[in-house]
Design a protein around this motif. Sequence first.
Motif, PDB file in Angstrom:
ATOM      1  N   ALA A  44       0.852  -1.191   0.000  1.00  0.00           N
ATOM      2  CA  ALA A  44       0.000   0.000   0.000  1.00  0.00           C
ATOM      3  C   ALA A  44       0.887   1.239   0.000  1.00  0.00           C
ATOM      4  CB  ALA A  44      -0.907   0.005   1.219  1.00  0.00           C
ATOM      5  N   GLN A  45       0.442   2.266  -0.691  1.00  0.00           N
ATOM      6  CA  GLN A  45       1.156   3.539  -0.688  1.00  0.00           C
ATOM      7  C   GLN A  45       0.295   4.542   0.064  1.00  0.00           C
ATOM      8  OE1 GLN A  45       2.298   4.775  -4.599  1.00  0.00           O
ATOM      9  NE2 GLN A  45       3.300   2.854  -5.065  1.00  0.00           N
ATOM     10  N   PHE A  46       0.862   5.126   1.081  1.00  0.00           N
ATOM     11  CA  PHE A  46       0.146   6.090   1.903  1.00  0.00           C
ATOM     12  C   PHE A  46       0.656   7.490   1.630  1.00  0.00           C
ATOM     13  CE2 PHE A  46      -0.153   2.090   4.192  1.00  0.00           C
ATOM     14  CZ  PHE A  46      -1.495   2.051   4.515  1.00  0.00           C
ATOM     15  N   GLY A  47      -0.237   8.441   1.690  1.00  0.00           N
ATOM     16  CA  GLY A  47       0.147   9.835   1.547  1.00  0.00           C
ATOM     17  C   GLY A  47       0.646  10.391   2.871  1.00  0.00           C
ATOM     18  N   ASN A  48       1.074  11.623   2.860  1.00  0.00           N
ATOM     19  CA  ASN A  48       1.570  12.304   4.047  1.00  0.00           C
ATOM     20  C   ASN A  48       0.521  13.315   4.494  1.00  0.00           C
ATOM     21  OD1 ASN A  48       2.841  13.856   5.964  1.00  0.00           O
ATOM     22  ND2 ASN A  48       4.723  14.131   4.796  1.00  0.00           N
ATOM     23  N   SER A  49      -0.185  13.012   5.582  1.00  0.00           N
ATOM     24  CA  SER A  49      -1.263  13.896   6.027  1.00  0.00           C
ATOM     25  C   SER A  49      -0.750  15.256   6.506  1.00  0.00           C
ATOM     26  CB  SER A  49      -2.080  13.228   7.137  1.00  0.00           C
ATOM     27  OG  SER A  49      -1.264  12.958   8.249  1.00  0.00           O
ATOM     28  N   ASP A  50       0.541  15.366   6.768  1.00  0.00           N
ATOM     29  CA  ASP A  50       1.096  16.651   7.192  1.00  0.00           C
ATOM     30  C   ASP A  50       1.087  17.692   6.079  1.00  0.00           C
ATOM     31  OD1 ASP A  50       1.595  15.722   9.759  1.00  0.00           O
ATOM     32  OD2 ASP A  50       3.658  15.102   9.284  1.00  0.00           O
ATOM     33  N   ASP A  75     -15.204   9.837  -2.615  1.00  0.00           N
ATOM     34  CA  ASP A  75     -14.227  10.921  -2.637  1.00  0.00           C
ATOM     35  C   ASP A  75     -14.810  12.150  -1.961  1.00  0.00           C
ATOM     36  OD1 ASP A  75     -16.072  11.633  -4.595  1.00  0.00           O
ATOM     37  OD2 ASP A  75     -14.575  12.372  -5.974  1.00  0.00           O
ATOM     38  N   GLY A  76     -13.956  13.085  -1.680  1.00  0.00           N
ATOM     39  CA  GLY A  76     -14.394  14.306  -1.020  1.00  0.00           C
ATOM     40  C   GLY A  76     -13.315  15.351  -1.076  1.00  0.00           C
ATOM     41  N   ILE A  77     -13.573  16.434  -0.381  1.00  0.00           N
ATOM     42  CA  ILE A  77     -12.649  17.565  -0.344  1.00  0.00           C
ATOM     43  C   ILE A  77     -12.362  17.885   1.119  1.00  0.00           C
ATOM     44  CG2 ILE A  77     -12.361  20.018  -0.913  1.00  0.00           C
ATOM     45  CD1 ILE A  77     -14.303  19.513  -3.256  1.00  0.00           C
ATOM     46  N   ILE A  78     -11.106  18.119   1.451  1.00  0.00           N
ATOM     47  CA  ILE A  78     -10.738  18.494   2.809  1.00  0.00           C
ATOM     48  C   ILE A  78     -11.380  19.846   3.123  1.00  0.00           C
ATOM     49  CG2 ILE A  78      -8.828  19.128   4.345  1.00  0.00           C
ATOM     50  CD1 ILE A  78      -8.805  16.182   3.653  1.00  0.00           C
ATOM     51  N   SER A  79     -12.246  19.856   4.135  1.00  0.00           N
ATOM     52  CA  SER A  79     -12.943  21.099   4.487  1.00  0.00           C
ATOM     53  C   SER A  79     -12.331  21.793   5.694  1.00  0.00           C
ATOM     54  CB  SER A  79     -14.424  20.814   4.770  1.00  0.00           C
ATOM     55  OG  SER A  79     -14.557  19.919   5.851  1.00  0.00           O
ATOM     56  N   ALA A  80     -11.539  21.069   6.478  1.00  0.00           N
ATOM     57  CA  ALA A  80     -10.891  21.670   7.644  1.00  0.00           C
ATOM     58  C   ALA A  80      -9.721  20.784   8.067  1.00  0.00           C
ATOM     59  CB  ALA A  80     -11.878  21.826   8.798  1.00  0.00           C
ATOM     60  N   ILE A  81      -8.782  21.384   8.761  1.00  0.00           N
ATOM     61  CA  ILE A  81      -7.611  20.671   9.273  1.00  0.00           C
ATOM     62  C   ILE A  81      -7.596  20.842  10.796  1.00  0.00           C
ATOM     63  CG2 ILE A  81      -5.080  20.539   9.231  1.00  0.00           C
ATOM     64  CD1 ILE A  81      -6.159  19.879   6.521  1.00  0.00           C
ATOM     65  N   ASN A  82      -7.253  19.780  11.507  1.00  0.00           N
ATOM     66  CA  ASN A  82      -7.141  19.822  12.973  1.00  0.00           C
ATOM     67  C   ASN A  82      -8.423  20.280  13.655  1.00  0.00           C
ATOM     68  OD1 ASN A  82      -4.454  18.917  12.995  1.00  0.00           O
ATOM     69  ND2 ASN A  82      -3.733  20.973  12.559  1.00  0.00           N
ATOM     70  N   ARG A  83      -9.538  19.774  13.194  1.00  0.00           N
ATOM     71  CA  ARG A  83     -10.832  20.090  13.814  1.00  0.00           C
ATOM     72  C   ARG A  83     -11.295  18.872  14.588  1.00  0.00           C
ATOM     73  NH1 ARG A  83     -15.564  21.632   9.812  1.00  0.00           N
ATOM     74  NH2 ARG A  83     -14.983  19.602   8.995  1.00  0.00           N
TER      75      ARG A  83
END
Length: 90
Positions: A44-50, A75-83
């Motif tokens: 599996a290839q994982f992305g970097n959430s940072d 699928d979706g779109i990131i709507s917020a970070i660290n919520r």
Amino acid sequence: MPPITQKITVQLSDDRVFTADLVGIDQVSDLAVLYIAARDLAAAQFGNSDVLRVGDTVVAIGDPLGVDLRGTYTDGIISAINRDVAMNGR
């Protein structure tokens, strides 16, 4: 945390079935690492959430509710970070 003693069965997309060993678990993120004695598996290839940004496109692929919905893709779109979100006491 007490050891988990349930039997874990893994079914691959090519219909091979394995008994899995639980390597580790994180109850907060609802994530487990399993080991199966299988050959010829693609890593599996994982992305970097940072590096995620609001507006980035994301996908999730899985088997919600078992094999009846195998290969579900959303699928979706990131709507917020660290919520922080609480639902049903979690």
